[in-house]
Design a protein around this motif. Structure first.
Motif, PDB file in Angstrom:
ATOM      1  N   ALA A 157       9.808 -87.267  -4.959  1.00  0.00           N
ATOM      2  CA  ALA A 157       9.958 -86.998  -3.532  1.00  0.00           C
ATOM      3  C   ALA A 157       8.834 -86.115  -3.002  1.00  0.00           C
ATOM      4  N   THR A 181      16.358 -85.709  -3.862  1.00  0.00           N
ATOM      5  CA  THR A 181      15.232 -86.341  -4.563  1.00  0.00           C
ATOM      6  C   THR A 181      15.687 -87.620  -5.252  1.00  0.00           C
ATOM      7  N   TRP A 184      15.504 -90.270  -2.502  1.00  0.00           N
ATOM      8  CA  TRP A 184      14.114 -90.716  -2.334  1.00  0.00           C
ATOM      9  C   TRP A 184      13.774 -91.752  -3.411  1.00  0.00           C
ATOM     10  N   CYS A 241      15.360 -93.267   3.243  1.00  0.00           N
ATOM     11  CA  CYS A 241      15.347 -92.462   2.003  1.00  0.00           C
ATOM     12  C   CYS A 241      14.108 -91.584   1.909  1.00  0.00           C
ATOM     13  N   TRP A 242      13.070 -91.913   2.677  1.00  0.00           N
ATOM     14  CA  TRP A 242      11.777 -91.245   2.505  1.00  0.00           C
ATOM     15  C   TRP A 242      11.472 -90.250   3.618  1.00  0.00           C
ATOM     16  N   ARG A 249      17.693 -87.124   4.892  1.00  0.00           N
ATOM     17  CA  ARG A 249      17.906 -88.369   4.149  1.00  0.00           C
ATOM     18  C   ARG A 249      19.401 -88.694   4.100  1.00  0.00           C
TER      19      ARG A 249
END
Length: 277
Positions: A157, A181, A184, A241-242, A249
């Protein structure tokens, strides 16, 4: 037979009791500090033996016959990793695989377990096409041992890579993995299934990947997406997710809900657009 990843070797064997094919995973002990290794193996045995979910590969047991440290014994999965599986089975549903991986991760997160090394090579596929997560304790050592586990950068991440002086890029890596994380990395894993390639596949070195993520460079929309289903996975699952801000997120529960909505709405994208925030 023998295969493996960056920090363990996988051997194929048979149980003497019934001849069943099994996978025997032996950690490459020289990679990790002895104290950390013992602690992590004990942690993984404790965590993994307690897990019970359709998308978690069951731990059959462990063996002390292969060296000073326990080796993990699981059923052998001849389909290999989920990336191997989608390459070999073009008709496989990326959506259904994504749902299964998300369900396994949600189960872990509800038990306050951070996987810390979510990627396609840590998802195997059963003979019936069900994705199964593996690795639940040793994953915490992977980011700490970046020289040997270099491939892991592609799923790391932004907050694990951002704001670090280039000359200290290996020494100063932030090693705290969180549920965020994991989210991600889940997005990167779905991207792998869509592209049939590792994230940032156009970048060849760890440093290039590390620098790109640290500067906020995200993957480009793949040009090979097929139909509304794959486009929706990219737009409504991968991209959220990013977020650079971890708290923005979606949770794995929210992602799984969106995936289920997509599953029920894929024939009517208008409905789906109204469902997803």
């Amino acid at each position: 037979g023998k295969s493996g990843g960056s920090y363990s070797d996988i051997f194929q064997g048979r149980l003497l009791s019934n001849g069943k094919l099994v996978a025997i995973r032996e950690v490459r002990a020289h990679i990790f500090p002895e104290a950390e290794l013992k602690k992590s193996i004990a942690l993984e045995l404790r965590i993994w033996s307690d897990l019970d979910h359709p998308n978690i590969l069951p731990l059959l047991g462990f063996s002390m016959e292969f060296g000073p440290h326990p080796t993990f014994v699981t059923e052998w999965m001849s389909n290999g990793t989920v990336l191997d599986y989608v390459k070999a089975n073009p008709e496989a549903s990326i959506l259904q695989l994504s749902i299964g991986i998300a369900a396994g991760l949600r189960y872990l997160h509800k038990r306050e377990i951070v996987h810390a090394d979510v990627k396609s090579s840590n998802v195997l596929v059963s003979p019936t096409g069900v994705p199964l997560l593996i690795d639940f304790g040793l994953s915490r050592l992977v980011i700490m041992s970046t020289r040997e586990a270099g491939g892991t950068f592609r799923w790391m991440a932004y907050e694990l890579c951002g704001g670090i002086p280039p000359e200290h890029w290996r020494d100063s890596i932030r090693t705290v993995a969180t549920k965020e994380t994991d989210v991600w990395a889940y997005g990167m894993t779905v991207l792998e299934l869509l592209t049939k390639a590792y994230p940032y596949s156009h970048l060849k070195t760890d440093f290039q990947v590390f620098s790109a993520i640290g500067k906020g460079s995200l993957p480009q929309k793949p040009s090979n997406l097929k139909g509304s289903e794959e486009n929706a996975l990219w737009q409504y699952i991968c991209c959220p997710c990013w977020s650079r801000t971890a708290s923005r997120r979606p949770t794995m529960s929210e992602l799984l809900e969106d995936l289920r909505d997509l599953e029920h709405s894929v024939s009517d994208m208008g409905n789906f657009l109204n469902i997803v925030p």
